[in-house]
Design an enzyme around this catalytic site. Structure first.
Site, PDB file in Angstrom:
ATOM      1  N   ASP A  42       7.847  48.031  36.635  1.00 55.02           N
ATOM      2  CA  ASP A  42       8.017  47.235  37.847  1.00 55.02           C
ATOM      3  C   ASP A  42       7.110  47.757  38.976  1.00 55.02           C
ATOM      4  OD1 ASP A  42       9.602  45.137  39.280  1.00 55.02           O
ATOM      5  OD2 ASP A  42      10.033  46.882  40.541  1.00 55.02           O
ATOM      6  N   LYS A  91       3.746  46.041  40.873  1.00 59.32           N
ATOM      7  CA  LYS A  91       3.512  45.956  42.318  1.00 59.32           C
ATOM      8  C   LYS A  91       2.164  46.564  42.685  1.00 59.32           C
ATOM      9  CE  LYS A  91       8.440  45.897  43.173  1.00 59.32           C
ATOM     10  NZ  LYS A  91       9.636  46.696  43.359  1.00 59.32           N
TER      11      LYS A  91
HETATM   12  N1  LIG Z   1      16.859  42.269  42.859  1.00 62.19           N
HETATM   13  C1  LIG Z   1      15.953  42.604  43.751  1.00 62.19           C
HETATM   14  O1  LIG Z   1      16.185  43.386  44.642  1.00 62.19           O
HETATM   15  C2  LIG Z   1      14.614  41.967  43.706  1.00 62.19           C
HETATM   16  C3  LIG Z   1      13.679  42.290  44.671  1.00 62.19           C
HETATM   17  C4  LIG Z   1      12.405  41.695  44.624  1.00 62.19           C
HETATM   18  C5  LIG Z   1      12.126  40.813  43.608  1.00 62.19           C
HETATM   19  N2  LIG Z   1      13.030  40.532  42.683  1.00 62.19           N
HETATM   20  C6  LIG Z   1      12.708  39.579  41.657  1.00 62.19           C
HETATM   21  O2  LIG Z   1      13.559  38.455  41.781  1.00 62.19           O
HETATM   22  C7  LIG Z   1      13.705  37.845  40.533  1.00 62.19           C
HETATM   23  C8  LIG Z   1      15.196  37.598  40.284  1.00 62.19           C
HETATM   24  O3  LIG Z   1      15.874  38.826  40.245  1.00 62.19           O
HETATM   25  P1  LIG Z   1      17.441  38.856  40.147  1.00 62.19           P
HETATM   26  O4  LIG Z   1      17.817  40.224  40.513  1.00 62.19           O
HETATM   27  O5  LIG Z   1      18.022  37.759  40.901  1.00 62.19           O
HETATM   28  O6  LIG Z   1      17.663  38.613  38.578  1.00 62.19           O
HETATM   29  P2  LIG Z   1      18.887  37.899  37.858  1.00 62.19           P
HETATM   30  O7  LIG Z   1      18.830  38.316  36.443  1.00 62.19           O
HETATM   31  O8  LIG Z   1      20.133  38.113  38.602  1.00 62.19           O
HETATM   32  O9  LIG Z   1      18.541  36.371  37.988  1.00 62.19           O
HETATM   33  C9  LIG Z   1      17.598  35.723  37.223  1.00 62.19           C
HETATM   34  C10 LIG Z   1      18.166  34.357  36.891  1.00 62.19           C
HETATM   35  O10 LIG Z   1      17.179  33.598  36.255  1.00 62.19           O
HETATM   36  C11 LIG Z   1      17.766  32.899  35.167  1.00 62.19           C
HETATM   37  N3  LIG Z   1      16.696  32.584  34.237  1.00 62.19           N
HETATM   38  C12 LIG Z   1      16.027  33.412  33.403  1.00 62.19           C
HETATM   39  N4  LIG Z   1      15.122  32.720  32.731  1.00 62.19           N
HETATM   40  C13 LIG Z   1      15.178  31.455  33.157  1.00 62.19           C
HETATM   41  C14 LIG Z   1      14.471  30.275  32.842  1.00 62.19           C
HETATM   42  N5  LIG Z   1      13.512  30.277  31.945  1.00 62.19           N
HETATM   43  N6  LIG Z   1      14.799  29.168  33.488  1.00 62.19           N
HETATM   44  C15 LIG Z   1      15.777  29.157  34.404  1.00 62.19           C
HETATM   45  N7  LIG Z   1      16.474  30.240  34.728  1.00 62.19           N
HETATM   46  C16 LIG Z   1      16.183  31.376  34.111  1.00 62.19           C
HETATM   47  C17 LIG Z   1      18.777  33.824  34.645  1.00 62.19           C
HETATM   48  O11 LIG Z   1      19.744  33.143  33.891  1.00 62.19           O
HETATM   49  C18 LIG Z   1      19.333  34.394  35.939  1.00 62.19           C
HETATM   50  O12 LIG Z   1      20.339  33.559  36.430  1.00 62.19           O
HETATM   51  C19 LIG Z   1      13.026  38.759  39.526  1.00 62.19           C
HETATM   52  O13 LIG Z   1      11.736  38.259  39.263  1.00 62.19           O
HETATM   53  C20 LIG Z   1      12.912  40.053  40.270  1.00 62.19           C
HETATM   54  O14 LIG Z   1      11.813  40.828  39.882  1.00 62.19           O
HETATM   55  C21 LIG Z   1      14.289  41.060  42.718  1.00 62.19           C
HETATM   56  N1  LIG Z   2      13.819  46.100  40.954  1.00 58.99           N
HETATM   57  C1  LIG Z   2      12.949  46.085  42.040  1.00 58.99           C
HETATM   58  C2  LIG Z   2      13.311  44.933  42.935  1.00 58.99           C
HETATM   59  C3  LIG Z   2      12.280  44.706  43.988  1.00 58.99           C
HETATM   60  O1  LIG Z   2      11.123  44.224  43.439  1.00 58.99           O
HETATM   61  C4  LIG Z   2      13.072  47.378  42.805  1.00 58.99           C
HETATM   62  O2  LIG Z   2      13.952  48.107  42.539  1.00 58.99           O
HETATM   63  O3  LIG Z   2      12.226  47.635  43.673  1.00 58.99           O
END
Ligand SMILES: NC(=O)c1ccc[n+]([C@@H]2O[C@H](COP(=O)([O-])OP(=O)(O)OC[C@H]3O[C@@H](n4cnc5c(N)ncnc54)[C@H](O)[C@@H]3O)[C@@H](O)[C@H]2O)c1
Ligand SMILES: N[C@@H](CCO)C(=O)O
Ligand code: NA
Length: 915
Positions: A771, A775
């Site tokens: 990850d 970035k």
């Molecule tokens: N959690 C964080 O702090 C954070 C920070 C920055 C970026 N992100 C990014 O945000 C995104 C989401 O993270 P999250 O923590 O919400 O993950 P999550 O697993 O909670 O949510 C992802 C969702 O996408 C759905 N999904 C997966 N494949 C799919 C598809 N093909 N079509 C439709 N839905 C689909 C899953 O069922 C799930 O509901 C990721 O790309 C992650 O890298 C997260």
């Molecule tokens: N999993 C990532 C979310 C933000 O991209 C982190 O911990 O920084």
């Protein structure tokens, strides 16, 4: 307000002495013999009229039918009452639907009585469907179809039933006796038509006009029931018209005015209920005002009495800003100028027929369109536009309309420039095949001229042009006569529009942003319309884009959310809480019109109710299908600006961004997969983004909501040189090492980070350093380095033995067995007065990047973090001694969703929302 044009010199008492009473047979007003009247030519002469029924009168050599199919005799009396004119009059016209049932006729009577004007002239159409029935009677009779008799019976029964419902006592008896008599006359006349197998125009006009005779009589009796002074007018006695073309007539104002004055002198009631649609010729032959005739009657009569206002009652709330079947958000216009109404009716808007407007326009009499079935709607006022109306840009555009099924013809060649007569030759060829040219455009270079004709006429036009220009084409003076099929016209209509700077810019900007290609443009000097030709398949989208730009909130965004997981769900909830504020304060209208997870999706045309999207998702959802989801977003709704927000971590979803951008769908995402995937794909995506009006934002991919990408962009775009970017880019790993203290075990802290929503869906993506590497790659590429993910050396924190775990859960279960190793590493660092920190470095100068676990002294800024803090230090030409540092929580649901939301607003402002 206008003053009275003519006042009555005779006291009302005198007027009433001379007033004619209703005839014994039930006619409220007895017809005068118009022919004799003309012969006598006494301008102010009033007539006392005898009345006998049942015979068809004969004038000269022609067999004529007088208005009420009644023979009449005329004798003279002196004039006693003059027709007052001016503001005291209000004219109302009620269409067929308003007169559709006895109850509705009663409602009309109530509306009439509710108007407090001193004098009222009420024009009515036939009860709905009756005019069609009457035409069908004539048609059947002349085609020798016996069933006309049954149809005539139906007409009779319909009116008898309505009258019985509506009227009683003497009035009912009068009406029914008249109805009987009219029907038996019609039966005789239709029989004659049947025998002859032919109906003259005047015969059929006479027949069809009966619908208005009956409806207006019923209404006048209904009004009289209340005790109001009300007369009935057969407008064939008053309105004189002359044919002015096929199916067109022009009013003879002078003669009509004379006749109206005479009529009024006999029946100076405060309320006059008159027949719409019908009139007579100067020779007193009954005729009609043709299509939209009743509106025309109302306008002519309005002009004859110089009315204060003419109200046209119908079944819509007024004139819409666009066809509401195509643009569900079309609004009712409060005012329109006469010319605008003209333009709009040309484009097929359901306004008034242009000729209806002419009579009132010359006296500046406003026409109001009102809904009989929604009296609370104020309607649309069509009037002279006040000169000082504020010149608000948007107010210049009143409405949008489209014409489909057109083809463009493009005649091109060097031999056209400076050669007088080319366009004349082109259009005379077009005329020869009888085609109607809808729009013409020629650029001043004169090398080509293009024009639009109906698709069904274009083959003939093209053939005619090829024949006409055979020699020029052979000699190369003309290079081609080209036809572009399947086009539509979108027209923006508005007064002063063409002369107000910026209007066309807004229009074309809206079209560009909706990714619509304009084929040709025309703007007349008339100021009233700008016409663009586009592909028919784009037409409704173009209409909606233009309409929403001028009529909706200034910026409307239709959003499709993919992946309502932690971030997606949080974003939806943040939107739920903020949409009203955005609309109110920023003029941004955000609609989530689709949500799709991995297994189900929810679609809406106008916007999901965000207070209950989860329930809806369970109740209404269909099986997820990304292609259908995207189709819904690009096609099935009225909103011009569409954005897909990818909240998954899915590589497959990310692989579609290019196609979506190409379709004109903006993309916003916290998903790092696209920008950290294969370099060639990334470059292709960015190139497309730069070349189009479609936007791609991904601030939350690095540092979640922290302004990392935008800071870097700001530095680069203002000419700073990036030397090095270094930092703690993982919220998860930051949290882990910030909290891995004292007696706590490594696996416990990882579980906590997962619980807090910092980790990727699979925590190994964080611990492996992947990850962070993503970035680093995103920032490196943003800084101009062309690196692949595999170019970044990464120190993984995932124990070798756990790399093969089949699920995140299995991994989490097995992680504690490595706690000992981690405790040892930490104690070694602590012993040296240092802490463990997992960092990423973009070494722009050397074109490299790396990700590693490092030890930092306790006083180093990287050692000072808490929670899930990210810290990113930009060392640049300008920030060389002290780096520019951005620090703060870099993971977690609220801050990440907030970062995505920020991108949505950034998009809105790129699309023109206020700042
Ligand atoms: N959690 C964080 O702090 C954070 C920070 C920055 C970026 N992100 C990014 O945000 C995104 C989401 O993270 P999250 O923590 O919400 O993950 P999550 O697993 O909670 O949510 C992802 C969702 O996408 C759905 N999904 C997966 N494949 C799919 C598809 N093909 N079509 C439709 N839905 C689909 C899953 O069922 C799930 O509901 C990721 O790309 C992650 O890298 C997260
Ligand atoms: N999993 C990532 C979310 C933000 O991209 C982190 O911990 O920084
Ligand atoms: Na960010």
């Amino acid at each position: 307000m206008r003053s009275l044009a003519v006042a009555s010199p005779v006291p009302p008492a005198a007027a009433h002495r001379r007033r004619l009473r209703p005839s014994a047979s039930g006619r409220e007003v007895v017809s005068q013999c118009l022919k004799c009247e003309i012969n006598q030519d006494r301008p102010m002469g009033a007539l006392r009229i005898g009345h006998s029924q049942g015979n068809l009168p004969r004038h000269g050599s022609k067999n004529l039918l007088t208005p009420a199919a009644a023979a009449i005799s005329v004798e003279q009396v002196e004039v006693s009452t003059y027709l007052p004119k001016g503001d005291m009059w209000s004219v109302h016209k009620f269409g067929g639907t308003c007169m559709g049932t006895p109850q509705r006729i009663q409602n009309v009577a109530d509306v009439v009585l509710g108007d407090s004007s001193e004098r009222k002239l009420i024009i009515v159409s036939a009860m709905s469907k009756v005019t069609d029935m009457m035409y069908s009677l004539v048609h059947k009779a002349q085609s020798r179809d016996d069933s006309y008799t049954e149809e005539l019976d139906k007409v009779f029964e319909k009116h008898m039933a309505a009258a019985k419902d509506l009227l009683d006592g003497e009035n009912l008896a009068r009406f029914l006796s008249q109805l009987h008599s009219d029907i038996s006359n019609l039966r005789a006349m239709l029989r004659a038509i049947y025998i002859a197998g032919h109906a003259t125009e005047s015969f059929s006009e006479f027949v069809v006009g009966h619908g208005e005779l009956w409806s207006s009589q019923m209404l006048s009796y209904a009004v009289q029931k209340s005790g109001a002074s009300c007369s009935w007018m057969d407008t064939r006695e008053v309105l004189v018209v002359k044919p002015s073309g096929p199916d067109m007539v022009d009013p003879d104002y002078e003669e009509s005015e004379k006749r109206l004055e005479k009529w009024f002198s006999r029946q100076p009631a405060e309320i006059i209920v008159a027949t719409g649609f019908i009139a007579s010729t100067a020779e007193n032959i009954p005729t009609t005002l043709k299509r939209d005739g009743s509106d025309f009657s109302a306008a002519i009569i309005g002009s004859l009495v110089r009315a204060r206002q003419v109200t046209i009652w119908t079944d819509v709330d007024g004139v819409f800003s666009a066809d509401p079947r195509k643009v569900s958000e079309a609004v009712i216009l409060s005012t329109l100028s006469y010319q605008e109404a003209w333009e709009m009716s040309y484009f097929g808007a359901n306004v008034l027929h242009p000729r209806t407007i002419i009579p009132v326009m010359k006296d500046n009499i406003p026409i109001v369109i009102r809904n009989m079935f929604n009296l609370s709607a104020p309607g649309t006022v069509i009037c002279k536009q006040p000169a000082n109306e504020d010149a608000d840009l948007d107010a210049c555009v009143k409405s949008f309309a489209t014409i489909d099924k057109l083809a463009l013809v493009n005649v091109e060649g060097t031999g056209m420039a400076g050669v007088p007569g080319t366009s004349s030759a082109i259009f005379s060829a077009v005329k020869e095949v009888g085609a109607n040219v809808i729009m013409i455009s020629q650029a001043s270079s004169e090398h080509s001229i293009c024009f639009a004709v109906p698709e069904k006429e274009v083959a003939a036009v093209s053939a005619a042009l090829h024949v006409r220009f055979r020699e020029a084409l052979a000699a190369g003076r003309l290079s081609k006569v080209e036809v572009i099929h399947d086009c539509s016209i979108l027209a923006a209509v508005g007064l002063r529009m063409a002369s107000t700077p910026g209007v066309s810019a807004i229009l074309f900007d809206a079209l560009a942003k909706a990714n619509i290609n304009v084929r040709a443009i025309a703007q007349g000097c008339s100021e009233y319309n700008i016409t663009v030709v586009l592909k028919q398949e784009d037409c409704v989208r173009a209409l909606r884009a233009a309409h929403s730009r001028f009529f909706l909130s200034k910026t409307t965004l239709a959003i499709g959310v993919i992946g309502p997981g932690l971030i997606g769900a949080t974003l939806l909830n943040q939107l739920r809480d903020q949409v009203a504020v955005l609309k109110e304060n920023m003029n941004i209208d955000v609609r989530v019109i689709g949500i799709t997870g991995a297994s189900t999706m929810l679609l809406s045309d106008t916007g999901v109710d965000l207070t209950r999207w989860k329930e809806e998702m369970q109740k209404e959802a269909k099986p997820a299908d990304l292609a259908n989801f995207v189709r819904h977003l690009s096609e099935d709704h009225v909103f011009p600006n569409k954005v897909l927000v990818d909240c998954t971590a899915d590589t497959n979803v990310a692989s579609h961004y290019y196609d979506w951008l190409k379709k004109g769908i903006h993309v916003i995402t916290p998903n790092k997969k696209a920008n950290s995937g294969p370099l060639d794909r990334y470059l292709k995506l960015r190139t497309l983004q730069r070349a189009s009006y479609t936007h791609y934002f991904y601030e939350a991919t690095v540092g979640a909501g922290l302004p990392i990408i935008s800071t870097l962009r700001g530095l680069l775009e203002t000419g700073d040189k990036i030397l090095r970017i270094e930092g703690i880019f993982s919220g998860t790993l930051s949290y882990i090492f910030n909290n891995f203290e004292g007696t706590r075990s490594f696996s416990d802290v990882v579980a906590e980070a997962k619980e807090a929503g910092y980790t990727e869906p699979d925590p190994r993506d964080d611990l492996s350093g992947t990850d962070v590497a993503r970035k680093v790659i995103i920032l490196a590429r943003e800084s101009g380095l062309r690196l692949e993910l595999s170019d970044i050396p990464v120190e993984s924190l995932v124990p070798e033995a756990l790399k093969s775990c089949s699920s995140p859960n299995e991994f989490m279960q097995k992680l504690p067995s490595f706690d000992q190793d981690w405790a040892r590493q930490r104690h070694e660092a602590e012993a040296a007065g240092e802490v463990l920190r997992y960092v990423g470095v973009v070494d722009v100068l050397n074109g490299k990047g790396r990700v590693e676990l490092q030890r930092y002294k306790r006083d180093h800024p990287f050692a000072q973090l808490s929670g899930s803090d990210n810290i990113i230090a930009f060392t640049t030409s300008r920030y060389k001694e002290q780096p520019l540092i951005v620090r703060g929580p870099g993971a977690g649901a609220e801050v990440t969703a907030g970062g995505v939301f920020c991108d949505i607003l950034r998009l809105a402002s790129y699309l023109g929302a206020p700042s």
